[in-house]
Design an enzyme around this catalytic site. Structure first.
Site, short mmCIF file in Angstrom:
data_model
loop_
_atom_site.label_atom_id
_atom_site.label_comp_id
_atom_site.label_asym_id
_atom_site.label_seq_id
_atom_site.Cartn_x
_atom_site.Cartn_y
_atom_site.Cartn_z
CE LYS A 79 -3.72 2.19 2.70
NZ LYS A 79 -4.58 2.05 3.89
CB SER A 155 -7.23 4.48 2.81
OG SER A 155 -6.51 3.81 3.83
CB SER A 179 -8.03 1.96 5.79
OG SER A 179 -8.54 3.27 5.82
#
Length: 470
Positions: A79, A155, A179
């Site tokens: 990520k 996210s 997230s």
């Protein structure tokens, strides 16, 4: 239906045995990214050369009779809020987009490498991880393989899209308010948020809500991941002591009969889409039967944790910036981030102390709840995946609710440091995934993993998206 790809465990076991080479696995993964990423925008950076060199090192260890580790040769995405040596970390922001590669791995990525994993690239995230969908000024919109124009969540949206589409078997995630679990719910995946401190998180973040994790397609992968990366590190003063527990074993052995459980469609403060609530309640009842849970009819009422979360998490946003960025670079930030900074720029100590007191009140309330029960079960999100460019005003059962209330049920576990997992609970009439969230008392990480495993065995879910599983 898209092709079902091998799990990270299957890959690692065949590489460790010499049945398949890590280079072959990684080259196949890179080819899939090359073929499928343009439709998803899941990866914002790929380093094929570094990935193949890392794969060759794994193969050299196998050839020399050494064990590369439990993630031997497993390609994974990282990520874009997390550091991976040799790759840029842009935080999904224009203000970091021109930076070069970072020199060091995060603790989490370093431990995955040490376990034999092979990072192949960086996955898209909204600016500083602030949204439940993945759209940035720097890289554009990330879309879900489950449906044209739908978000994979945020996210950790790029990671979710990549795993759900089968571009990589697993990808790192982080979870400061949901997230990891929100993208898991929207994308039909397993998303485990461990107890705060179970996996060390180095600074400078000072986060009191965020943890790192992994998005997977099976519970066993999530358990193996926790075994590989959990444990203390002095760079994180909140990291928990080492434990002798083996989560990969406990998911098949932990006794669950007689655990006290409570179902809630809304945690006492939300408004849930009726179809989502019905799917999750049906799965809860099925899980209770298979696991021997004692479901009571008590209420769950956590007050207003959403407002508290937005206030308590303000420090994380400020720590995402370097000195001199604000307000000089305000025009280069997304509107949501800019509004958040403007709203908290002059937050005084008295108000901050009040926020801490409100958080302590919620923690006491949650502690009292887990004195009564061992497990709380609820929908992971209030709605299925919405538009990938961001949700319109959300209407649930005829009521219009604010954007944050489309994904409100994950935040309490972050504020109170509880372990929680999202697992697939079925599909809506439109064919979109819905997630069930299983929350346990602090430090009892094995409980949600074990219950998720029981549910997975009772009613297996599709591991990859049928629309664009590549």
């Amino acid at each position: 239906m898209g092709e079902t790809r091998p799990t990270a465990i299957e890959i690692a076991d065949t590489v460790r045995s010499g049945e398949r080479s890590a280079r072959e696995v990684v080259e196949d993964c890179l080819a899939r990214i090359d073929a499928g990423n343009s439709a998803l925008n899941a990866f914002v950076h790929v380093d094929a050369d570094a990935a193949t060199r890392a794969a060759d090192r794994v193969d050299d260890l196998v050839a020399n009779g050494e064990d590369p580790g439990p993630f031997a040769g497993v390609p994974f995405g990282v990520k874009d809020l997390e550091n991976c040596a040799g790759m840029p970390t842009t935080h999904g922001s224009v203000v970091y987009a021109d930076r070069g590669p970072v020199a060091e791995d995060s603790i989490h990525v370093a431990r995955l490498r040490a376990a034999g994993g092979v990072p192949v690239g960086k996955t898209a995230a909204p600016e500083f991880g602030t949204l439940s969908f993945t759209r940035t000024l720097a890289f554009g919109v990330t879309t879900s393989p489950w449906g044209e124009g739908r978000t994979p969540g945020g996210s950790s949206g790029g990671s979710a899209a990549a795993v759900a589409a089968g571009l990589v078997p697993v990808s790192t995630a982080s979870d400061g308010g949901g997230s990891t679990r929100i993208p898991a719910s929207f994308s039909g995946l397993v998303g485990m948020k461990p107890s705060h401190g179970r996996i060390p998180l180095e600074g400078p973040s000072g986060s009191q809500t965020a943890v790192v994790g992994l998005l997977t397609t099976t519970v066993a992968e999530s358990a193996r991941h926790l075994d590989a990366v959990a444990g203390p590190d002095d760079r994180d003063r909140l990291s928990l002591p080492a434990t002798e527990l083996r989560y990969a074993e406990l998911i098949d052995s932990l006794a669950t009969g007689g655990l006290r459980a409570r179902w809630s469609p809304d945690l006492g403060f939300g408004v849930t889409d009726p179809e989502v609530a019905a799917l999750c309640q049906a799965v809860t009842e099925e899980l209770a039967e298979h696991a021997g849970l004692i479901l009571d009819d008590g209420e769950v009422d956590l007050g207003d944790p959403v407002r508290l979360w937005f206030q308590a998490g303000a420090a994380d946003l400020w720590l995402s910036l370097e000195p001199g960025m604000w307000p000089q670079l305000a025009d280069e930030l997304t509107p949501f981030v800019r509004r958040g900074l403007e709203a908290t720029e002059k937050l005084g100590m008295a108000r901050y102390a009040e926020i801490l007191q409100l958080r302590q009140h919620l923690q006491a309330h949650m502690a009292a709840l887990f004195d009564e029960v061992d497990v709380v079960l609820c929908p992971t999100t209030a709605v299925p995946a919405f538009a990938d460019k961001g949700p319109p005003p959300t209407v649930i059962d005829g009521r219009e609710v604010a954007m944050g209330m489309a994904t409100p049920y994950t935040m309490p576990a972050n504020l109170c440091w509880n372990p929680a997992i999202s697992v697939p609970a079925g599909l809506t009439a439109d064919g979109l995934p819905v997630g069930l969230q299983i929350i346990a008392g602090r430090h009892r990480d094995a409980v949600p993993l074990r219950l998720a495993r029981i549910l997975e065995q009772a009613r297996p879910w599709p591991r990859h998206a049928p629309v664009r599983g590549l």
